[in-house]
Every structure is written in C-alpha cells, then in structure tokens.
Design an enzyme around this catalytic site. Structure first.
Site, short mmCIF file in Angstrom:
data_model
loop_
_atom_site.label_atom_id
_atom_site.label_comp_id
_atom_site.label_asym_id
_atom_site.label_seq_id
_atom_site.Cartn_x
_atom_site.Cartn_y
_atom_site.Cartn_z
N ARG A 238 0.78 -1.54 0.21
CA ARG A 238 -0.07 0.34 -0.01
C ARG A 238 1.15 1.50 0.11
NH1 ARG A 238 -0.51 2.73 4.81
NH2 ARG A 238 0.01 1.66 6.85
N HIS A 239 0.20 2.41 -0.71
CA HIS A 239 1.24 3.32 -0.37
C HIS A 239 1.07 4.24 1.30
CE1 HIS A 239 1.47 7.97 -0.77
NE2 HIS A 239 1.92 7.66 -2.61
#
Lengths: 387, 387
Positions: A238-239
């Site tokens: 994920r970011h």
C-alpha cells in the site's frame, strides 16, 4: 570529436556516442550494464577479459550454450583476452588507453592500483582519459574493501528492511536492483564526464558505489527517517499516505487500484455499489482511510472477490479510476506496448530488454550486435593496438 | 558554452553542467528526481509551477511545515508560478525557452501539445532546445495515456510478481523504484542529448517511460522468460543459482551470507562446525545445493539460531566469507561509510540523500541550496525573462 579511427568490425547502432572508444574491464553485471548502454548509444566498447573470460559467461539462465545473462549486458561489444600482468599484453592495453576516451571497471577497489593502472597512471598515458569505476561501497570510506554482492547491498542499505509486509520478513527485490541502479549511475556519470570534457578538455575519475546508489533510490524510507529519526515500518503493497492505494484480491488474482483523493474514493464507492462507505466515519478523509486501511481493504475485497480482476479493471477504468493488472514478466513483455516501445530487442537471436533512452535524433533499432565470444576480436584488436 | 547570463540568485554547486539552464515543468517525483541531479551537477534549474504549486508540496512526510518529499527532489532550484494558459505568462515562458538549453516535463502525454508547446513548437522558439519528457508508458504506443502511478507500473512490468516469497504474495518494492529509475534514465538521456548537441549543434526529444525503465531493470526475471517463455517463480531472498546465498535467521535478527562456490561453502561448513555437510550428497555441488536449498537453510539456521547476527557476521567475515547485516535506513545512514561518502546531505537544514555521481573534477558538497518556496523567485524571474 573522433579520437580514434573506427576500426570496429561491428555494425554498431547509430548514436550520440559514435566516435567514442571505451576500454571495458567490467565483469558480472553492474559494470557491464553501464557499458552496454554506451554501446547502445553508438560508442565502440572493447571488452578486455582475463584469459579465462568474464565469469558471467558461465552463469545461467542459458539458451543452448549461451548465457543469456552474459549476452544481455555485453551486446554490441568487441572482446579481447588480455593478461594485464603480462608485459606484452600490458603494452597492448597501454596503447588502447592512449587512443581511448573512457576506461571502465568494477573490480574491488585497489585492483587497478596494484596493476599500475590507477587514475594518475592512466592520466600519464592519456591526459584526457575518463576513468570510471563502480564498486560495492565506492573508492573511499571504511567499507571500501567490503564484499559487495547485490544481496549484501540491498541488506545493508535499508532496501530489504523497507520491502515486504508488516507481519512478514524483510524482502529482497526480485532483481539485482543495487547492481543495476549503480550501473545506470555509472553510465550517467560517464556521459556527464564526457560532456564536461568537451567543454574543459579535462578527463575525470567517476566513482560510483552500489551502496550510494541504493540509498539515493530509497526515497520514502529515507524521508521517513529524516522526519522522525526512525525507519518507517514495512507496509506491504500500500501507499504510505493515500488510501485505498494498494493491491486487492479479486476472484482469480490481485490487481492494483490507486485512489489518491476523496473524489476518486467517491467514484469508487458508487461504482462498486458501496456508497455508504463515503460517509462511514472510519473512511471520511484520506487520513482516516489510511489509519483504517485494513478495515477498508476488507470491505473492498469482500466485493472484489465476486468477480475477476479483468472484469474489475475494465469497470473501474471505465469509471475513470487508476487501475492496472498485476502481470508477470511473460505477460508484461507480451503487451503490445512493449513491442511499440521496442523494449524487447534481439542480439544474436537472443531476446533481451531494449534501451529506455529514446532520442528523436537517432533510430531505436530492435536488433543489436551480439555479445562477443571470448577473444572473438582478439587478433584484430592486438593488431590495431600493436602501437 | 554558456547560453545564458547566469542571473540565478542561488549559490549553486560547482559542477560540469554550469552554464546550462533548465526549464523544469516537472512535478511529484519522477521528473523532479532528474532535475534535482541536474541542479546537483551545477545546472541552473528554474521550476515553473502552476499557480497552486506542485502537489508534492502538500505530501508528507513533513518536518514542521516542510514536505521532506518535496524538499528532497527540488533542492537547488528556483521557483516561479506561471499559468501557461495565460497570455502574459506564456510570453514569459517563451522567453525562457528562447534562452534555455533544456525543457523537462512529466505530464501525461498530450498536455504539452495542448498547451501549444510540443517539441516542434519549442524548436521554432529555440532550434537548439532539448525537450525531455518522462511518463508512465512513454509518448508512443497503445498505453501512452494510461494512468501511471508507480504501483501500477511495478504491477504491470512484472517487478511485483518477481518480488516476494514462493508461498507469499507479489510484493511492491518498498520505494518508488519505477518513478526513480525512470528519473535516473531521464537525467542520463538529457546529458546524452547535451553531449550530442555539443558535437552536432542539434537539440533532440528525449522520451522516457517508467514502464520501459522497469523492464530494463528486470534482469533475472527477464532472462528467465527469454530462456523458457515463462516467468520464473518468486524465490524470496535467495539467489536463483548459487546456494547458500540468502538471508539467514540468527538468534536476534537475520543476516546475509553469500557463498557462491564450493570453496566458500567448504570454508563455511568448517567455520560453523558442520564439516559433514560438505560430503552430504544433497549438498555436494552448487546445483544440488540450489535444488535442496530449503533443507540446507534448515541445517544452517539450526546453528545460526544459537548466536546473534553480529557474532556470526564477525566470525564468518574473519573466515573470509561474504556476509553483511540486515539494516534499516536509520542504521544504514548511521554507518560511518555513509558520512564518508557524503550520502546524507542537508538543504535548508533538512536531511536528504547525497548525489551518487562522484566526479574527481568537482567538489562533492554536503550542503545544497534549499528547495524553493512557491514562486520564491517569481519577481526576479519575470523581470529577467520579460524579453
């Protein structure tokens, strides 16, 4: 300016480095990756190998008897086997240096000095020479002589600790990224020095370290440390600050979805039939979605699991959301985009990556001259540089 | 050659690109990473921002009110806010192009055309201009307009599928490696074009794609596909063809050990008190050790688990084996090697990575001019480029 008559037997690509002669002492991958770009750009690259040849000639994967690994990063080069401890061969090498523009090597620091070919010695032979070296930790500092395999550098730089999932182990990048990043910096440094020489008339020493290159690539982890003094935790796919911006499991396989703001999140929720998530107090802002990313992922995957990744990609893309498939290298190279960009080329009939530097002023060919056999051009080169 | 009087208000580093003026339309990270290297190398880089500023000014991690992310990749640049749809601002921009050497942008393909600043239009203004663009998939091919976040490119190129463990998921590299690799190719392409211009007098268009850059970095997976037509499986942290060459768990934490041949394997077995492994039929050759890597890892970790990683590293290093610790970014930046190589520099008091391109002909400073505030140099630049 042309510093040598071009006696190369190869039909090299046209390119901006035509007329440049490179004496290439590199081996394995980090150095050869750089000199292969020099060859792609039109330079004449003369690979000087020890009598037993570059070790990589004996490393797989193979196609028939050819090491693909060797073929890829040595395309477009000539080969001569020289024993740099033998007087007659040293004379050949010195004559080469006299007529060349660049000497490149990726030995452990100190090897060139012991051979009597330190930068000051090379400058005595040719005051305009550019001497470019790549090594694990560079030609200075307390770790200069440390062993420097790609995995050691990925491990020591913080890259492995930054890659992977919070509940899983530190993970090596699935390619020799420290070798290759340093190779690309080496190419960049050499061309920068060539540009400088056009204007000043002076050569230079270029000193690249795999460790330095990897640190410079560590954008987010480095910034996280600069902000807090601590390494940020691993966060999987994920970011760090935008959510949902991750891989998501569909019925058959995962895909990538990147919703970086409230607007895109709203479109997503309407498109997948979960409009209530927009007002859910856990997900109202990007900051809250990031804090509650695991809960949101569970909600989204409950929906995504009902249909295939291709289905979702088509529907979400049509809604204007940034999405993409998760492909393996066989699927990636099969994309029409890859052919359109000439990113699979052949050399000696073997497939390998093309050159990402696309210049309007020169053709971007989809074939390259093959990598040489050991000493393939030895007789011609010994003749040419006999004086 | 100096193409502009240097009216920059910044005390820029001395470097090979002194006298070069870059009009920098880039945003976020991929383009700015390239233009930050240009600035590090002595070029004058004028960041032209939209009136609301580069989005990255509002992205964390922060230190106080400063975005470290923005500060890092925009150090050493001047800033002017221009609305490229406004006639007066377009005139300023056109005057800049007339006097500059390089225009760099990383918009989605088509944006510059719609602004009336395609490469042919820019050439009409300045026949020697170099126009350099970086984008997700490049300025050609069927995917040219696809969205191009780093995670999408890592997913589509095969990099994520190649990273991780056989029994775990495809894994994103813990840094925006597709953005950054493309940024480094962009720098390399620009300097190659500058070199070419010195000799031919002609500018060029440089067209870099994050997708191309990532494919070119995929050495082993790409070669595996070229050999077999299939993507090789994920293999975690180990080497594909040398064993033991992996991370190993010690009492407290893992470390890296690289034994690439029988000789080193023999030293290892004697050093750790397991000489019987040398003759074990499962481990007699490197090919067999690779086939039986899991069994061998179990044998080795049973011994390694008794003592700390630091203990083992010290003992194995003393025996002449290539070993290294697994460090996080806080530990990596604390190594004396990092300081010796000036790989942590400051700009405006903020810590960030140094420049890996070390050239003997120029100083490698440990401070850089700070990233600019939005429009910090607007008045001076508008005045300078009013005609």
């Amino acid at each position: 300016m042309m510093t040598t008559a071009d006696n190369s037997p190869l039909d090299r690509p046209q390119g901006p480095l035509a007329g440049i002669t490179v004496i290439d002492l590199t081996h394995v991958i980090n150095g050869p990756f750089a000199t292969a770009i020099l060859a792609d750009m039109g330079a004449r690259v003369i690979k000087v190998e020890p009598p037993q040849g570059d070790d990589t000639r004996r490393n797989g994967p193979y196609l028939g008897e050819k090491s693909l690994y060797f073929a890829c990063v040595n395309r477009g080069k000539e080969s001569v086997a020289l024993n740099l401890k033998d007087d007659a061969d040293r004379t050949i090498f010195i004559n080469m240096v006299r007529k060349a523009d660049v000497v490149v090597e990726n030995y452990r620091p100190g090897v060139m000095d012991r051979l009597g070919f330190s930068f000051p010695e090379l400058q005595k032979i040719n005051p305009r020479i550019i001497y470019a070296a790549s090594s694990g930790f560079g030609h200075s500092g307390p770790l200069t002589l440390n062993p420097a395999y790609d995995t050691i550098i990925q491990g020591m730089s913080g890259l492995m600790e930054a890659t992977g999932f919070p509940d899983g182990p530190a993970t090596r990048v699935g390619t020799s990224v420290s070798d290759i990043a340093a190779g690309l910096y080496l190419y960049a440094g050499i061309v920068t020095a060539l540009y400088d020489r056009e204007r000043t008339g002076h050569g230079a020493q270029v000193d690249i370290a795999m460790f330095d290159a990897t640190l410079a690539f560590l954008e987010h982890p480095f910034m996280g440390w600069a902000a807090t003094g601590k390494a940020p935790p691993r966060i999987g796919n994920r970011h760090p600050s935008m959510t949902p911006f991750d891989t998501f499991a569909a019925k058959d396989r995962p895909f990538v979805l990147c919703c970086g703001n409230d607007h895109l999140f709203g479109i997503l929720c309407h498109t997948i039939g979960l409009p209530e998530l927009i007002q859910d107090p856990r997900f109202v802002t990007n900051v809250l979605r990031t804090q509650n990313n695991s809960a949101l992922k569970t909600e989204l995957e409950a929906v995504f699991s009902a249909r295939t990744a291709d289905d979702w990609i088509q529907e979400l893309d049509a809604a204007g959301l940034p999405v993409g498939p998760l492909l393996d290298i066989a699927e990636a190279t099969a994309l029409p985009q890859t052919a359109a960009r000439k990113m699979v080329v052949t050399a000696g009939g073997l497939k390998m990556p093309g050159n990402p530097i696309k210049l309007s002023s020169y053709p971007d060919c989809d074939t390259r001259p093959a990598a040489p056999e050991l000493n393939e051009h030895g007789a011609a080169l010994r003749q040419e540089f006999s004086s």
